[in-house]
Write an enzyme that holds these catalytic residues in place. Structure first.
Site, PDB file in Angstrom:
ATOM      1  N   CYS A  95       0.824  -1.206   0.000  1.00  0.00           N
ATOM      2  CA  CYS A  95       0.000   0.000   0.000  1.00  0.00           C
ATOM      3  C   CYS A  95       0.860   1.258   0.000  1.00  0.00           C
ATOM      4  CB  CYS A  95      -0.930  -0.013   1.207  1.00  0.00           C
ATOM      5  SG  CYS A  95      -2.025   1.421   1.295  1.00  0.00           S
ATOM      6  N   CYS A 192      -5.082  -2.147   8.422  1.00  0.00           N
ATOM      7  CA  CYS A 192      -6.223  -1.256   8.645  1.00  0.00           C
ATOM      8  C   CYS A 192      -7.566  -1.916   8.333  1.00  0.00           C
ATOM      9  CB  CYS A 192      -6.057   0.024   7.829  1.00  0.00           C
ATOM     10  SG  CYS A 192      -6.093  -0.203   6.027  1.00  0.00           S
TER      11      CYS A 192
END
Length: 350
Positions: A95, A192
C-alpha cells in the site's frame, strides 16, 4: 527551505499525522492536508471528522479523496489472492510503496507542489548525493521496513518530520499545542482493513467452497492429521495448528495444489539462501563485495548477508548464518547501520 513553501501531507486523523502537520507548520511550511478514504469498517468515518477538525484548528487546507474502490481492487484483492495461492502478503508495504505514496505524489503534482510528507517515524538524509531513508530515532516506532519501495523521485520530495522524535515526545508536543484528543488517541494496530484474525476476514470474503479440510504431512509425506484449509496457515507457524504431536512442529511448506501443509521441527525451517523479486534499491554500490544486514521481519530476524543480482529486480540472498521461517510473499529489507538500502518480496527460500 523558502518560507511558506507548500507541502502535501497525508492525514489519517491520528496522532502522528496531526503532529506532522504541527511540526511542518513550525518549520514554516504551508501544509495542505489530504485524507484518503481507504476502508471504513462498519461504516466508521470518525477518522474523517478528526482529520477535518485538526486541519480546521491548525488553519490548513484539507481535502478528502474517496479511493475505496481502487483500494479494494489493488490492496484487498492482493491480500486475499496471496493467501489463496499459499503465500503470506505484506499489505502495508504494498500500500505505501505502490498505492498511497503514488497517490500523494499525483495530488501534489496536480497542485504544482514539490514536497510530500507523512507521519512515518523515519528520516530522509543525503548520502553520496542520493536520498536514503534512515531509521527513526525511536527504535520502537521505526517504520523504515515499510518504505523500501519508494523510488528516488519520491525520496527527494519526501519529508518525515517525526523521525527525529520519540512517540512520547510527539504526544507531549501535540498536547502542548492544545490538540488534547489527538495527543491521547490510541495507535492503530495491524492491517487497517483486517486488524484482527485474517482467517475471519478471508471467511467473510471468499466462498466457503474454497476452504476444504486437508492433511498435515511430515517431511516424508506421512499424514499427521487434518487442517482447516491451506490459506489459514503461514510458514513458521506453530500455534493454532490444532494437532498434538510429541515434539513442537512448525509449518515448513504450504502445498496449495494438494491442500497439504508440511510440518517439521524448527530445525527443518532453516535455509542459507533465498530469492527476492520486485527488488528496489538506491544503489548497487551499497552491496558490491560487502555484507549488509537483511531484516526479514518488521522487528525481528536481522542477519548479515551478501546479495547477488540475477536481474534488475531479482536477487539471490546468501545468509552468513542460516535463517528460519522464510515465507514467500513476505518482505525483506536491507540496511547498512541505520541506513535503509532497499528491499524486495520473498519469492522462495532455498
Amino acid at each position: 527551505m523558502k518560507s511558506k513553501e507548500k507541502v502535501v501531507l497525508g492525514m489519517s486523523g491520528g496522532t502522528d499525522s496531526s503532529a506532522a502537520a504541527l511540526f511542518l507548520q513550525h518549520e514554516g511550511y504551508e501544509v495542505i492536508g489530504v485524507t484518503f478514504r481507504f476502508y471504513e469498517p462498519e461504516g466508521d468515518t470518525s477518522y474523517l471528522d478528526d482529520a477535518r477538525d485538526t486541519a480546521h484548528i491548525l488553519g490548513i487546507k484539507h481535502q478528502i479523496f474517496d479511493v475505496r474502490r481502487e483500494f479494494e481492487e489493488k490492496i484487498i484483492s492482493y491480500f486475499i489472492n496471496e493467501y489463496m495461492v499459499g503465500r503470506t502478503p505484506v499489505p502495508c508495504i504494498v500500500c505505501n510503496n505502490s498505492f498511497k505514496w503514488p497517490l500523494l505524489a499525483r495530488i501534489a503534482d496536480e497542485k504544482g507542489i514539490f514536497y510530500i510528507a507523512t507521519g512515518h517515524y523515519v528520516r530522509n538524509k543525503l548520502y553520496n548525493n542520493s536520498n536514503y531513508i534512515y531509521t527513526g530515532l525511536d527504535k520502537d516506532k521505526d517504520q523504515s521496513f515499510f518504505l523500501w519501495g519508494l523510488g528516488p523521485d519520491l525520496l527527494k520530495r519526501a519529508l518525515f518530520p517525526l523521525g527525529r522524535f520519540t512517540k512520547s515526545q510527539v504526544r507531549e508536543f501535540v498536547r502542548q499545542q492544545g490538540l488534547l484528543k489527538m495527543a491521547d488517541k490510541k495507535d492503530s494496530l495491524g492491517v487497517c482493513f483486517c486488524p484482527g484474525d485474517y482467517r475471519s476476514f478471508l471467511r467473510n470474503r471468499v466462498p466457503k467452497s474454497s476452504f476444504n479440510v486437508g492433511f498435515y504431512e511430515d517431511v516424508s509425506g506421512h499424514v499427521l492429521g487434518k487442517h482447516e484449509g491451506y490459506p489459514f496457515y503461514t510458514i513458521g507457524q506453530r500455534r493454532g495448528l490444532g494437532i498434538n504431536l510429541q515434539v513442537p512442529m512448525y509449518v515448513q511448506a504450504i502445498i496449495p495444489g494438494k491442500n497439504r501443509i508440511r510440518l517439521s521441527p524448527l530445525s527443518g525451517l532453516y535455509c542459507n539462501t533465498m530469492l527476492l523479486k520486485a527488488v528496489n534499491i538506491v544503489s548497487r554500490e551499497d552491496f558490491d563485495n560487502q555484507e549488509v544486514i537483511c531484516r526479514i521481519r518488521y522487528r525481528k530476524q536481522s542477519v548479515s548477508c551478501r546479495v547477488e543480482w540475477l536481474s534488475k529486480n531479482q536477487v539471490k540472498v546468501f545468509f552468513c548464518v542460516p535463517e528460519h521461517s522464510i515465507a514467500p510473499g513476505q518482505a525483506a529489507a536491507f540496511y547498512k547501520g541505520d541506513r535503509l538500502l532497499g528491499g524486495g518480496i520473498i519469492e522462495q527460500a532455498l
